[in-house]
Write a protein that holds these residues in place. Structure first.
Motif, short mmCIF file in Angstrom:
data_model
loop_
_atom_site.label_atom_id
_atom_site.label_comp_id
_atom_site.label_asym_id
_atom_site.label_seq_id
_atom_site.Cartn_x
_atom_site.Cartn_y
_atom_site.Cartn_z
N ARG A 205 -17.26 10.87 10.00
CA ARG A 205 -16.09 11.75 10.00
C ARG A 205 -16.32 12.88 10.99
NH1 ARG A 205 -13.05 14.19 4.58
NH2 ARG A 205 -11.08 14.70 5.65
N GLY A 206 -15.42 13.00 11.95
CA GLY A 206 -15.55 14.02 12.98
C GLY A 206 -15.15 15.39 12.49
N THR A 207 -15.34 16.39 13.35
CA THR A 207 -14.98 17.76 13.00
C THR A 207 -13.48 17.92 12.81
OG1 THR A 207 -14.94 18.29 15.36
CG2 THR A 207 -16.99 18.71 14.17
N ASP A 208 -12.70 16.99 13.35
CA ASP A 208 -11.25 17.03 13.18
C ASP A 208 -10.81 16.37 11.87
OD1 ASP A 208 -11.81 14.40 13.77
OD2 ASP A 208 -10.34 14.22 15.40
N GLY A 209 -11.78 15.89 11.08
CA GLY A 209 -11.46 15.27 9.81
C GLY A 209 -11.15 13.79 9.89
N LYS A 210 -11.16 13.23 11.09
CA LYS A 210 -10.84 11.82 11.28
C LYS A 210 -12.10 10.95 11.22
CE LYS A 210 -6.45 12.59 12.01
NZ LYS A 210 -5.43 12.18 11.01
N TRP A 211 -11.97 9.79 10.58
CA TRP A 211 -13.06 8.84 10.50
C TRP A 211 -13.02 7.88 11.68
CZ3 TRP A 211 -16.92 8.82 6.82
CH2 TRP A 211 -16.72 9.67 5.71
N MET A 212 -14.21 7.48 12.14
CA MET A 212 -14.29 6.54 13.26
C MET A 212 -15.46 5.60 13.04
SD MET A 212 -15.72 9.21 16.11
CE MET A 212 -14.69 10.51 15.44
N VAL A 213 -15.38 4.43 13.70
CA VAL A 213 -16.43 3.42 13.61
C VAL A 213 -17.56 3.77 14.56
CG1 VAL A 213 -16.97 1.00 14.09
CG2 VAL A 213 -14.86 1.59 12.89
N VAL A 214 -18.80 3.61 14.09
CA VAL A 214 -19.98 3.74 14.94
C VAL A 214 -20.38 2.32 15.33
CG1 VAL A 214 -22.34 4.59 15.11
CG2 VAL A 214 -20.68 5.82 13.68
N GLN A 215 -19.88 1.87 16.48
CA GLN A 215 -20.03 0.45 16.84
C GLN A 215 -21.48 0.05 17.06
OE1 GLN A 215 -17.32 -0.99 19.86
NE2 GLN A 215 -18.57 -2.79 20.26
N ASP A 216 -22.32 0.99 17.48
CA ASP A 216 -23.73 0.64 17.69
C ASP A 216 -24.58 1.02 16.48
OD1 ASP A 216 -23.60 3.37 17.92
OD2 ASP A 216 -24.69 3.49 19.83
N GLY A 217 -23.96 1.17 15.32
CA GLY A 217 -24.71 1.49 14.12
C GLY A 217 -25.77 0.43 13.83
N ALA A 218 -26.99 0.87 13.54
CA ALA A 218 -28.12 -0.05 13.38
C ALA A 218 -27.96 -0.96 12.18
CB ALA A 218 -29.42 0.74 13.26
N MET A 219 -27.12 -0.57 11.21
CA MET A 219 -26.97 -1.36 9.99
C MET A 219 -25.71 -2.22 9.98
SD MET A 219 -28.42 1.55 7.39
CE MET A 219 -27.91 2.89 8.46
N ASN A 220 -24.94 -2.17 11.06
CA ASN A 220 -23.72 -2.98 11.13
C ASN A 220 -24.08 -4.46 11.12
OD1 ASN A 220 -22.59 -0.48 11.48
ND2 ASN A 220 -21.60 -0.93 13.43
N ARG A 221 -23.34 -5.24 10.35
CA ARG A 221 -23.61 -6.68 10.30
C ARG A 221 -22.40 -7.42 9.78
NH1 ARG A 221 -27.74 -7.91 5.24
NH2 ARG A 221 -27.63 -10.00 6.14
N ARG A 222 -22.33 -8.71 10.11
CA ARG A 222 -21.34 -9.62 9.54
C ARG A 222 -22.07 -10.62 8.64
NH1 ARG A 222 -16.82 -11.58 10.87
NH2 ARG A 222 -17.08 -12.30 8.71
N ILE A 223 -21.43 -10.96 7.54
CA ILE A 223 -21.90 -11.98 6.60
C ILE A 223 -20.83 -13.04 6.55
CG2 ILE A 223 -22.37 -12.40 4.15
CD1 ILE A 223 -23.44 -9.46 4.12
N SER A 224 -21.22 -14.33 6.66
CA SER A 224 -20.20 -15.38 6.70
C SER A 224 -20.73 -16.67 6.09
CB SER A 224 -19.73 -15.64 8.13
OG SER A 224 -20.53 -16.62 8.74
N PRO A 225 -19.81 -17.58 5.71
CA PRO A 225 -20.23 -18.91 5.24
C PRO A 225 -20.66 -19.83 6.37
CG PRO A 225 -17.85 -18.74 5.20
CD PRO A 225 -18.37 -17.38 5.55
N LEU A 226 -20.57 -19.34 7.59
CA LEU A 226 -20.96 -20.17 8.73
C LEU A 226 -22.47 -20.15 8.96
CD1 LEU A 226 -20.00 -21.98 11.05
CD2 LEU A 226 -19.71 -19.92 12.44
#
Length: 677
Positions: A205-226
């Motif tokens: 959440r930025g200083t303007d109160g808006k939330w944004m995605v941290v695309q290079d976040g170290a914990m970002n992941r996808r889980i799938s049946p593939l």
């Protein structure tokens, strides 16, 4: 016509509507004592349905709500002050979303948005499974938030991706389950697989109160049946019925399916509930009527009890593990609750078999006064059961030990009695009829066939039990979405209306305020639908306006103030209310008990999921699923089925080159502050 032909011939416009039509064929044969029977035994059915109950009986059954028409939309609430402080939104349905005055809405994540550092930009005309595995998945359902700092301005969003709608997802394809999957290919099937499962996404959440995605976040992941490898834990792990050619140990499985609602544990892991897994299994072996031929299956009765195979997807054409003829045990490895550690992107998710196998809707957690973990779960099908799980050990500061609590405990099914009492029946091998003589040779058998075990114990068949929210005082709220297939002779105290298109909400009060108790009391909080139509049998607090009543409660949440919020899913039957799905604040106490207010509403064809509040109640995350699909034939001025090229709405982008996209919406108060205060 056979069942599949009946479903395909029904007036369904998309896969979601076909799923709902398929549910019109209940798998539960144990309907001698349904929840409707219980309510009928407690109160006279005719009086309930025609609105003729006296004041004392109405108060006993529904708490404070009286039998009165709703207030006009612009009338003020009299008497007690609502705890939901906002100007109520007007009901309706159109191409976009709406929120109460004084609030901002921002689109945080859309299907296809890149969520990893190396993810390509979304190209809807050139999709691939490889790209989708690095992008936000389809049909976002459950949303959980795990704070990463003390201020709660940085955290991980954990989102389930329930299923895909190929008719608005792929250009030129159209709905496949109605066309014998004529246009489906391995490539398209694997894109669908990649779009299922879940996403972990760091946000800030930025200083303007808006939330944004941290695309290079170290914990970002996808889980799938593939491609996501998962461990199988608990009493059924390693059992012969869990073993396959690809996994002779019965302890490892690839992926998770149809992840609907879920939960977050007290130690910060994410629970993904596997709901309608039966729809993904396939066979080419059909009988003379065109139905799946199970005659050669050694577990034919068990498969039938779970409606396997439903053949909603063509994955079994390309992946043998989804073909019951080639790999009959694979289906036993789905229908569980999956635990994911979002803090460790390299961790292996675990399917916890101690929590039972059924069409899980939700896995909401709480802690009993003595420290044990309690999880409430619904089996989201008509005439299925409400469950809860209670751990043997207690929650501690040891995260690894806490996860073991999910493998060592007792699973219970609920029995609702006409006198308002509640019993939790243990699904334990050797208890009552749960013996080898009755087909339950071990605890693994009990859990793999949890529906059959609950049948044998005499649990109460419910009107599609969905999400359940527990509160710290020992109360819990059960969302019962609807059941249009309940006949007059099948009503009972806890499911009072036959042919109910609108559903109801039950309040559970556990003995001693202890969620681990095996006994309690229950009452009906509201019966949903339009209170102005006597035949509907709706019950609301008389202060509820024409904006405030709703149908088909589905997901829910209790905020830090202890207030109940309810999200709806009417499916294609929204035309029976004329309202889009939305989020409502519902009073549970005092003279306004049963009073509801509309806070947010979806674009046409969408279902509202989530909801989830940050701990400070200053941010609300909502998941808008399958926009532009359900019931679009009923939208005046459109009145046809949506397709990729011709959808009823192009929300949220409103770009003529982009179809509608399931998205997560962030709601905040203008100028800051807590929501609805």
């Amino acid at each position: 016509m056979n069942r599949r032909q009946i479903i395909n011939a029904a007036q369904t416009s998309n896969k979601a509507e076909a799923f709902e039509a398929a549910d019109d064929f209940p798998a539960n044969p144990n309907l001698h004592r349904t929840i409707g029977d219980v309510i009928a035994a407690r109160y006279d059915r005719r009086e309930v349905l025609t609105g003729l109950l006296g004041t004392s009986a109405t108060a006993a059954l529904f708490g404070a709500p009286a039998l009165a028409a709703p207030r006009p939309a612009n009338a003020a609430v009299s008497g007690s002050q609502s705890r939901y402080v906002f100007d109520e939104l007007a009901w309706g349905i159109d191409e976009t979303h709406h929120v109460a005055a004084g609030y901002d809405t921002d689109i945080l994540l859309r299907w296809g948005d890149p969520i990893t550092a190396d993810a390509p930009e979304f190209d809807v005309m050139n999709q691939s499974a490889e790209a989708q595995l690095q992008q936000f998945g389809y049909n976002n359902d459950y949303v959980g938030f795990l704070p990463l700092n003390a201020e709660g301005t940085r955290g991980l969003l954990c989102v389930n991706h329930e299923y895909t709608n190929e008719e608005v997802m792929f250009p030129g394809l159209g709905r496949q389950d109605k066309a014998e999957f004529a246009g489906m290919t391995r490539e398209l099937a694997e894109i669908e697989m990649a779009a299922h499962g879940g996403s972990v996404v760091e946000i800030t959440r930025g200083t303007d109160g808006k939330w944004m995605v941290v695309q290079d976040g170290a914990m970002n992941r996808r889980i799938s049946p593939l491609n996501t490898v998962m461990a199988i834990g608990g009493p059924a792990a390693g059992h012969p019925r869990m073993q396959t050619g690809a996994d002779p140990t019965g302890r490892e499985v690839i992926g998770t399916l149809n992840n609907c609602a879920g939960g977050m544990t007290p130690w910060g892991t994410w629970l993904m509930a596997e709901e309608n897994f039966h729809g993904y299994f396939w066979t080419d072996q059909l009988d003379a009527e065109g139905e799946p031929d199970l005659s050669a299956q050694p577990e034919a009765a068990q498969m039938a009890r779970y409606n396997v195979p439903a053949m909603w997807y063509a994955w079994g054409r390309y992946h043998d593990r989804f073909d019951i003829t080639k790999d009959p045990n694979e289906v036993n490895r789905f229908g569980w609750v999956v635990e994911v550690d979002p803090l460790d992107p390299l961790s292996t998710p675990v399917k916890h078999t101690a929590l039972g196998r059924f069409a899980h809707e939700g896995a909401e957690t709480t802690v009993s006064p003595d420290g044990r973990l309690v999880i409430y779960m619904g089996d989201d099908s008509r005439f299925e059961y409400l469950y809860k799980y209670v751990s043997e050990g207690v929650v501690s500061q040891d995260r690894a030990a806490n996860s073991r609590l999910l493998s060592d405990g007792t699973l219970y099914a609920a029995r609702f009695d006409p006198d308002g009492s509640l019993r939790w029946l243990p699904l334990v091998h050797g208890y009552g009829p749960l013996t080898a003589e009755n087909g339950f040779a071990s605890q693994a058998d009990v859990l793999i066939n949890a529906r059959l075990a609950a049948d044998a114990l005499g649990a109460t068949p419910m009107d599609r039990p969905e999400d359940v929210s527990p509160r710290g005082d020992g109360t819990a709220y059960v969302m019962l979405t609807n059941n249009s297939k309940r006949k007059p002779g099948q009503t009972d105290a806890a499911n009072p209306r036959p042919e109910s298109d609108f559903g109801h909400i039950i309040e559970i009060m556990e003995d001693g305020g202890d969620h681990a108790a095996t006994r309690g009391r229950w009452s009906i909080l509201v019966q949903c639908g339009n209170p102005e139509i006597a035949a509907v049998g709706a019950q609301w607090n008389p202060e509820t306006s024409e904006n405030g009543w709703f149908g088909s409660p589905d997901n829910c949440a209790i905020d830090a103030e202890g207030r109940l919020w309810v999200a709806t899913d009417q499916g294609r039957k929204w035309d029976k209310t004329g309202k889009s799905d939305g989020l409502y604040g519902l009073e549970t106490e005092g003279s306004l008990r049963g009073h509801s207010k509309l806070f947010f509403r979806c674009p046409v064809g969408a279902e509202l999921c989530g909801p989830y509040f940050t701990p400070d109640t200053e941010t609300l995350f909502l998941a808008v699923q399958h926009p532009g699909t359900d019931g679009t034939r009923s939208l005046k001025g459109f009145e046809r089925e949506s397709t990729f090229e011709d959808p009823a709405t192009r929300w949220p982008d409103f770009d003529p080159a982009m179809p509608p996209r399931p998205s997560v919406v962030v709601v905040t108060k203008k100028g800051g502050g807590r929501i609805a205060t």
